[in-house]
Scaffold this active site. Structure first.
Site, mmCIF file in Angstrom:
data_model
loop_
_atom_site.group_PDB
_atom_site.id
_atom_site.type_symbol
_atom_site.label_atom_id
_atom_site.label_comp_id
_atom_site.label_asym_id
_atom_site.label_seq_id
_atom_site.Cartn_x
_atom_site.Cartn_y
_atom_site.Cartn_z
ATOM 1 N N GLU A 1 11.036 15.330 15.163
ATOM 2 C CA GLU A 1 11.492 15.476 13.788
ATOM 3 C C GLU A 1 10.726 16.650 13.142
ATOM 4 O O GLU A 1 9.496 16.664 13.175
ATOM 5 C CB GLU A 1 11.025 14.190 13.097
ATOM 6 C CG GLU A 1 11.893 13.604 12.102
ATOM 7 C CD GLU A 1 11.236 12.334 11.524
ATOM 8 O OE1 GLU A 1 10.102 11.964 11.870
ATOM 9 O OE2 GLU A 1 11.907 11.736 10.700
ATOM 10 N N LYS B 1 0.873 -1.192 0.000
ATOM 11 C CA LYS B 1 0.000 0.000 0.000
ATOM 12 C C LYS B 1 0.902 1.231 0.000
ATOM 13 O O LYS B 1 1.575 1.508 0.994
ATOM 14 C CB LYS B 1 -0.903 0.046 1.237
ATOM 15 C CG LYS B 1 -1.949 1.157 1.091
ATOM 16 C CD LYS B 1 -2.435 1.723 2.406
ATOM 17 C CE LYS B 1 -1.594 2.841 2.940
ATOM 18 N NZ LYS B 1 -1.601 4.098 2.155
#
Ligand code: NAP
Length: 481
Positions: free
Chosen positions: A386, A180
């Protein structure tokens, strides 16, 4: 869209060798992040189509695993040749859906293909073992067998390479795979499938299902026919999927988020360090998991390094990735832009100074100006999370002990970098950093021949290199009396 081969632009899923719609005929729209123009639609599949693809992969594996390693290697080589032949089209598709500069898109196609070429070779070297027996009338052997059906979920930041890094070792050893791709970047994945079909890779061996992530993810992780699950994406989703895999005890590989330290010591070659930082920090507009996220500069060289960095960042050309001269494209979506904006605002509110950039860029709705922040401290959001954007935050440090502690003060452990010319210091720091990858006087570290992966919450397993194939085999021990 001007492709030399328009047949590479697919708007259907690829399941069991057929190009199909979602069972309920629903689709979702994919936009160009540069100007939000419509690129096309892909099927909005769910659990039912994922199950079909898994069953197709299960059936196809029965004959795929019986091929010789050389036969599988030949299929992979043929696929790789086609990818080389269509490199320009694949790069254009990637820039259109992802936004990265076309030069980087070409490099990613080469990088993605390097995994197919590498594992086409490794396919022939999946050796077992003969173990010296401790009894006179026994022979002990170890066989390596393909684990079975693999399911994989991949992110948008490297729409081709994150797929080939998983499917190439899987196919090489005799597994089949269902993938996917991310909703923002399905066309690169589907173009790879079109070329796999052209290469003659048998129906069911390589499948792509686009659509609802949680429904497809639930089927991938709960279906007992899937024996291996591989995920690249955020740590948060990785943890959830790992929990889901527990119900059927699948072998799991995770490539998750990073929070890379980039350390510049006072004995570093500053020009080399700036070049390394520009490559590590600003590639893909700062949207890489191994991107420098916290830049630690020793106090004696802090000001000189900042000045050199500002002159390099000023030169970055920003705009439409299809323009050959552009080096910085848009961010992927509104959420990414919001995160970057919040990180900068939080740093400034807590005492940082923006010495360059610090705001959105007029090139388009999803653009943020490459930014340099100074006077950072460890309580700021950027120190913990991050950023995934073009922000270079500079932290000042005094001693080696201090910077090692700051670098390791995170639950991530993917990539790290440092610059020094003192060989004793190089060994001390390289050993002390709690990271799966360390760049020493080097800002670009990824290659198909070396193991990619992280410590701590950055993941489980390694991709690429001779280690990368181990995640797709089971070890079978034979005791012959
Ligand atoms: P993400 O939100 O975790 O998405 C990654 C993939 O997971 C996409 O295909 C997404 O589908 C899917 N997904 C999202 N929610 C899901 C769910 N509940 N169940 C099943 N699948 C689900 O990550 P991202 O923000 O797109 O990607 C950036 C992250 O990936 C960063 O943290 C980066 O560090 C990490 N990354 C790591 C590496 C590495 O090698 N360590 C490499 C590249 C990126 P949709 O797109 O359809 O939502």
């Amino acid at each position: 869209m001007t492709l030399q081969n328009p047949l590479l632009f697919k708007q259907h899923c690829y399941i069991d060798g057929k190009w199909v719609n979602a069972l309920n005929q629903k689709t979702h729209l994919v936009n160009n992040p540069y100007d939000q123009s419509e690129l096309g639609h892909v099927p909005m599949c769910g659990a039912a189509e994922a199950k079909q693809a898994i069953e197709a992969a299960f059936n196809a594996q029965k004959s795929w695993k019986m091929l010789t390693a050389l036969q599988r290697s030949t299929y992979l080589r043929c696929w790789a040749d086609l990818i080389d032949k269509h490199k320009e089209d694949l790069a254009i598709l990637m820039t259109l859906e992802q936004g990265k500069p076309i030069t980087e898109a070409r490099s990613e196609i080469e990088y993605a293909n390097s995994f197919i070429k590498w594992f086409a070779e490794e396919a022939r070297r999946v050796y077992g073992d003969v173990i010296p027996s401790n009894k006179p009338k026994q022979h002990l052997l170890v066989l390596k067998q393909p684990i079975g059906v693999v399911a994989a979920i991949t992110p948008w930041n490297f729409p081709a390479a994150m797929i080939t890094r998983k499917c190439a070792p899987a196919l090489a050893v005799g597994c089949t795979i269902v993938i996917k791709p991310a909703e923002e970047t399905p066309f690169s994945a589907l173009a790879l499938a079109a070329l796999a079909e052209q290469a003659g890779i048998p129906a069911g061996v390589f499948n792509i299902v686009t659509g609802n992530p949680s429904d497809i993810g639930a089927e991938f992780t709960h279906n007992p026919l899937v024996r291996k699950f591989s995920f690249t994406g955020s740590t948060q989703v990785g943890k959830l999927l790992m929990q889901q895999c527990a119900s059927t005890v699948k072998k799991v590989s995770l490539e998750l988020g990073g929070n890379a330290p980039f350390i510049v010591f006072d004995d570093a070659d500053l020009d080399l360090a700036v070049t390394g930082l520009m490559a590590s920090k600003f590639r893909n507009t700062g949207q890489t998991c191994i991107c420098a996220n916290r830049i630690f500069v020793q106090e004696a060289v802090y000001d000189a390094f900042t000045q050199k960095l500002v002159s390099a960042v000023k030169k970055l050309r920003i705009g439409n990735g299809l323009d050959e001269s552009v080096q910085q494209g848009p961010l992927i979506n509104e959420a990414a832009l919001e995160k970057v904006t919040n990180h900068v605002a939080d740093a400034i509110a807590n005492g940082a100074a923006s010495v360059f950039g610090g705001k959105r860029h007029e090139a388009g709705k999803l653009f943020f100006t490459p930014t340099i922040l100074t006077d950072m401290n460890m309580s700021m959001l950027i120190a913990r999370e991050e950023t995934f954007g073009p922000i270079a935050p500079l932290f000042r440090f005094k001693t080696e002990e201090e910077v090692i502690a700051m670098s390791n003060e995170t639950n991530a452990g993917l990539a790290s970098y440092f610059y020094s010319q003192d060989i004793h210091r190089i060994w001390r720091i390289a050993e002390a950093l709690q990271y799966g990858m360390v760049g020493v006087n080097e800002g670009i570290i990824s290659t198909e021949v070396a193991p990619f992966g992280g410590y701590k919450e950055s993941g489980i397993g390694r991709e690429g290199s001779r280690y990368g194939i181990e995640d797709y085999v089971e070890i079978k021990y034979l005791c012959m009396g």
